[in-house]
Design an enzyme around this catalytic site. Structure first.
Site, PDB file in Angstrom:
ATOM      1  N   GLU A  43       0.832  -1.201   0.000  1.00  0.00           N
ATOM      2  CA  GLU A  43       0.000   0.000   0.000  1.00  0.00           C
ATOM      3  C   GLU A  43       0.876   1.264   0.000  1.00  0.00           C
ATOM      4  O   GLU A  43       1.834   1.364   0.759  1.00  0.00           O
ATOM      5  CB  GLU A  43      -0.906  -0.011   1.238  1.00  0.00           C
ATOM      6  CG  GLU A  43      -1.900   1.138   1.279  1.00  0.00           C
ATOM      7  CD  GLU A  43      -2.820   1.088   2.491  1.00  0.00           C
ATOM      8  OE1 GLU A  43      -3.841   1.797   2.490  1.00  0.00           O
ATOM      9  OE2 GLU A  43      -2.514   0.336   3.445  1.00  0.00           O
ATOM     10  N   LYS A 116      -9.744   2.442  -2.990  1.00  0.00           N
ATOM     11  CA  LYS A 116     -10.107   1.894  -1.682  1.00  0.00           C
ATOM     12  C   LYS A 116     -11.465   2.435  -1.225  1.00  0.00           C
ATOM     13  O   LYS A 116     -11.669   3.643  -1.160  1.00  0.00           O
ATOM     14  CB  LYS A 116      -9.010   2.261  -0.681  1.00  0.00           C
ATOM     15  CG  LYS A 116      -9.170   1.704   0.720  1.00  0.00           C
ATOM     16  CD  LYS A 116      -7.923   2.065   1.530  1.00  0.00           C
ATOM     17  CE  LYS A 116      -7.960   1.526   2.946  1.00  0.00           C
ATOM     18  NZ  LYS A 116      -6.697   1.848   3.659  1.00  0.00           N
ATOM     19  N   CYS A 153      -6.080  -2.969   2.139  1.00  0.00           N
ATOM     20  CA  CYS A 153      -5.899  -2.842   3.588  1.00  0.00           C
ATOM     21  C   CYS A 153      -7.227  -2.907   4.354  1.00  0.00           C
ATOM     22  O   CYS A 153      -7.826  -3.967   4.450  1.00  0.00           O
ATOM     23  CB  CYS A 153      -5.122  -1.564   3.899  1.00  0.00           C
ATOM     24  SG  CYS A 153      -4.418  -1.553   5.579  1.00  0.00           S
TER      25      CYS A 153
END
Length: 282
Positions: A43, A116, A153
């Site tokens: 990330e 995301k 994540c």
């Protein structure tokens, strides 16, 4: 193809963007020399994990999804003939910023992006200061190694997106992370295997590693690495990576397992979306 050789990385923050880019360029070349067909970085791979603080100075790390870093790695992908998953800080326009992964095919073609969806706002994970929630859905990219998706994540705590990726055809899902010790350790061990089993695909989960005290001093987070691949049967593919050191990991995935596991369990046949109305209720 029945076997896909994947590479993935975990790295500590070196202290400057250019050396991070050079590190990952070197790893891409090394992975290709080992026969890897796809490589995925962690990330926000070319910068620090700046969610530790709320500081507008870190906005300078944002680039367009077709900006200089992606252009540089797209050219490298074409040179090496390797698919790349590039997690960047995306600037769609000034003040419109996303936590994004750009997917580049083995011929250097930029296939698209995943943004995301789930943005945390927790101690030392002040991401709402830096990112808007993703708005590109859950795309699956038809690459030289097959159909791949991305989940980033904090997304991994939400099973709905894993399922969307499966329904959209993903057979490998890359999950780049910046995960620190504490509440997440046990979740790191179980969430990706559970997602892989529930959805019948491979999950490649890589995490930042090391203490970023060169950026944050006493406020730094000591990321624990421990990157791994898990198959659709829930078993690890090879060993888990180091919890303390930079590492390039290469693993072979037997893609026939996707069909074997899905035909054995038939979760897609037996699921009941007609009964799940509360999941999408506001």
């Amino acid at each position: 193809m029945s076997t896909v050789r994947v590479a993935f990385t975990q790295a500590r923050w070196t202290g400057d963007k250019e050396s991070m880019i050079a590190l990952h360029e070197g790893w891409a070349r090394e992975a290709a020399s080992q026969g890897a067909q796809v490589i995925a970085f962690q990330e926000l791979f070319y910068g620090p994990y700046f969610g530790i603080t709320q500081d507008p100075a870190y906005y300078r790390y944002a680039e367009p999804a077709d900006g200089p870093t992606v252009e540089r790695f797209a050219a490298l992908a074409a040179e090496l003939g390797i698919v790349m998953v590039l997690p960047i800080y995306e600037e769609a326009q000034p003040g419109v910023l996303y936590n994004t992964a750009v997917v580049v095919d083995a011929d250097g073609t930029v296939l698209g992006s995943y943004r995301k969806h789930h943005i945390p706002n927790l101690d030392k994970f002040w991401e709402k200061f830096y990112f808007r929630p993703g708005n590109l859905g859950f795309p699956v990219f038809d690459t030289a190694v097959g159909k791949i998706g991305v989940y980033i994540c904090y997304d991994r705590h939400f099973p709905e997106g894993w399922r969307e990726l499966a329904l959209n055809g993903a057979q490998i899902v890359f999950n780049p992370n910046a995960t620190k010790p504490g509440l997440s350790n046990r979740l790191w061990e179980i969430e990706q295997p559970a997602a892989a089993v529930a959805n019948g695909y491979f999950v490649v989960a890589n995490n930042r590693v090391g203490l970023e005290d060169n950026e944050y001093g006493d406020e730094a987070v000591n990321f624990y690495g421990s990157s791994y691949v898990v198959g659709p049967d829930g078993n690890y593919v090879g060993e888990i990576a180091s919890s303390t050191s930079d590492e390039l990991v290469v693993r072979d995935l037997d893609m026939d397992q996707v069909r074997e596991v899905r035909e054995r369990w038939q979760f897609f046949r037996d699921r009941r979306p007609d009964a799940y109305a509360a999941i999408t209720a506001p």
